[in-house]
Design an enzyme around this catalytic site. Structure first.
Site: not given
Length: 429
Positions: A210, A249, A306
């Site tokens: 990330d 990711d 998300r």
């Protein structure tokens, strides 16, 4: 104020450092240094208790200016937890040498593709064998090279309007009192995704890294940054075995007992799985009572899902603008295990044909508060429209708490213009 410039000796190591003074001492009447800014009182969960000051009190010898990835890692590795400020000039490239620099001897991607082709390997068991071992070793080498660990009592701030990090991952792990501001963070590109033939009906490529991870840390302020896939959006990635070769990711993860985080005035752009708060349904022992996060005045544009997905935490999401993509949209707010999400006075710009019921997604039974939100400029009861559109996924009302740590609350009608013009890197005021 004096600045210290940090030089790393060698291409990949920073064991020897030369510190030199590069700026004059501050004079009376000079403009306040944004690197000394602290989170205002009452500005989200990160202002709770002791508040968040980062490295604002750093003495001149602990103020570093960095221009390379190696210099950044060296500045963060300077011993001690006394306050430090790290100023980033220009774009730091964590993978300047390319993916080949991380490859284990003997790794061959073409051989990997041949060995694990579903026509040969099938879909019943996870991949194993020499090429998978070499892929894992290569991935480990990349992980060690692109992660930078942020100590306690640290501010990292971009200088000017073009400072940022490409291909690196900021790890805020097990520390307290961190500020990250004014950086453009281009998502790391995983050089060695793993093929999992058992993931879904047709298998999938899974990636790591990330742009930023808050892991078991407290009092973290993430402000005026831009998170993006930059030059490598998912649309530019190839396909193998008929599946997207996924090399991204998340953009921001807040996990593993992290607590008291405020993310304000950021841009989250052009990404799939964008922002996760709580990474496992089984992590109650570490996450229950924590994962308290405030998201306000952020722009989420062209993100698939998300934004955020929440487990366990008391999460306050207000005054954000969500610009939903014309295709591929999954949801914005993921309601997960024992979450207590409050989503108020946000603005959504939805394309034609996308119903407002998709904004909420039920992953587990948990209560949610939605109030005062606007969709395409008009008030919409997000909970009611979700429950009407998805009668098999009914969500319960009332998250059971009322946020009080809100520095400013704007009308949702004003949010799109306000956030679109002031959020992101290069727009500190």
């Amino acid at each position: 104020m004096r600045h210290t410039h940090l030089w790393a000796v060698g291409a990949t190591t920073a064991t020897a450092l030369v510190l030199t003074v590069t700026g004059p001492a501050a004079t009376a009447g000079a403009a306040p240094d944004p690197a000394r800014r602290t989170l205002p009182a009452g500005d989200g969960w990160a202002s709770e208790g002791t508040g968040t000051t980062g490295g604002a009190a750093a003495v001149p010898s602990r103020v570093f200016t960095v221009t390379t990835w190696e210099e950044l890692r060296a500045a963060l590795a300077v011993p001690g937890t006394e306050p430090r400020i790290v100023k980033v000039k220009g774009t730091l490239n964590a993978t300047a040498a390319g993916c080949s620099a991380f490859e284990a001897a003997g790794y061959d991607f073409e051989r990997y593709l041949a060995d694990y082709d579903p026509a040969v390997w099938g879909h019943d068991t996870e991949v194993s064998g020499p090429q998978e071992d070499l892929r894992a070793a290569s991935a480990s080498a990349q992980g060690k090279a692109i992660k930078a660990y942020v100590p306690a009592n640290t501010t990292i701030i971009g200088v000017g309007g073009n400072a940022g990090i490409t291909g690196g991952s900021l790890q805020i792990q097990g520390v307290d009192n961190v500020v990250i501001r004014n950086l453009t963070l281009e998502s790391p590109l995983d050089c060695f995704p793993q093929w999992d033939p058992t993931d879904g009906a047709t298998g999938a490529w899974n990636s790591e890294y990330d742009s930023m991870v808050v892991y078991g840390s407290t009092h973290v302020w993430i402000d005026h940054n831009t998170f993006t896939d930059g030059a490598h959006p998912d649309s530019s990635l190839p396909r193998y075995y008929g599946e997207l070769y996924q090399q991204h990711d998340g953009e921001l993860d807040i996990v593993r007992g992290a607590d008291l985080v405020t993310a304000s005035w950021n841009v989250f752009a052009d990404h799939d799985k964008t922002l996760m708060i709580g990474n496992s349904d089984s992590a109650g022992a570490t996450d229950r009572g924590k994962l308290r996060v405030t998201l306000h005045h952020n722009l989420f544009t062209n993100v698939v899902e998300r934004a955020p997905r929440v487990r366990f935490g008391k999460v306050d999401v207000y005054n954000n603008h969500f610009v939903v993509p014309a295709s591929g949209y999954a949801y914005s707010f993921g309601v997960g295990q024992e979450s207590q999400l409050v989503a108020e006075k946000n603005a959504f710009t939805l394309p034609a044909g996308t119903g407002a019921g998709k904004i909420l997604k039920k992953w587990k039974d948990a209560p949610v508060t939605t109030a005062g939100n606007h969709v395409n400029g008009r008030p919409v009861d997000l909970l009611a429209v979700h429950n009407a559109e998805f009668p098999g996924e009914i969500l319960r009302a009332d998250a059971g708490w009322t946020p009080v740590l809100r520095d400013r609350v704007d009308s949702p009608r004003a949010v799109p213009a306000l956030v679109d013009h002031r959020a992101g890197a290069g727009r500190l005021r």
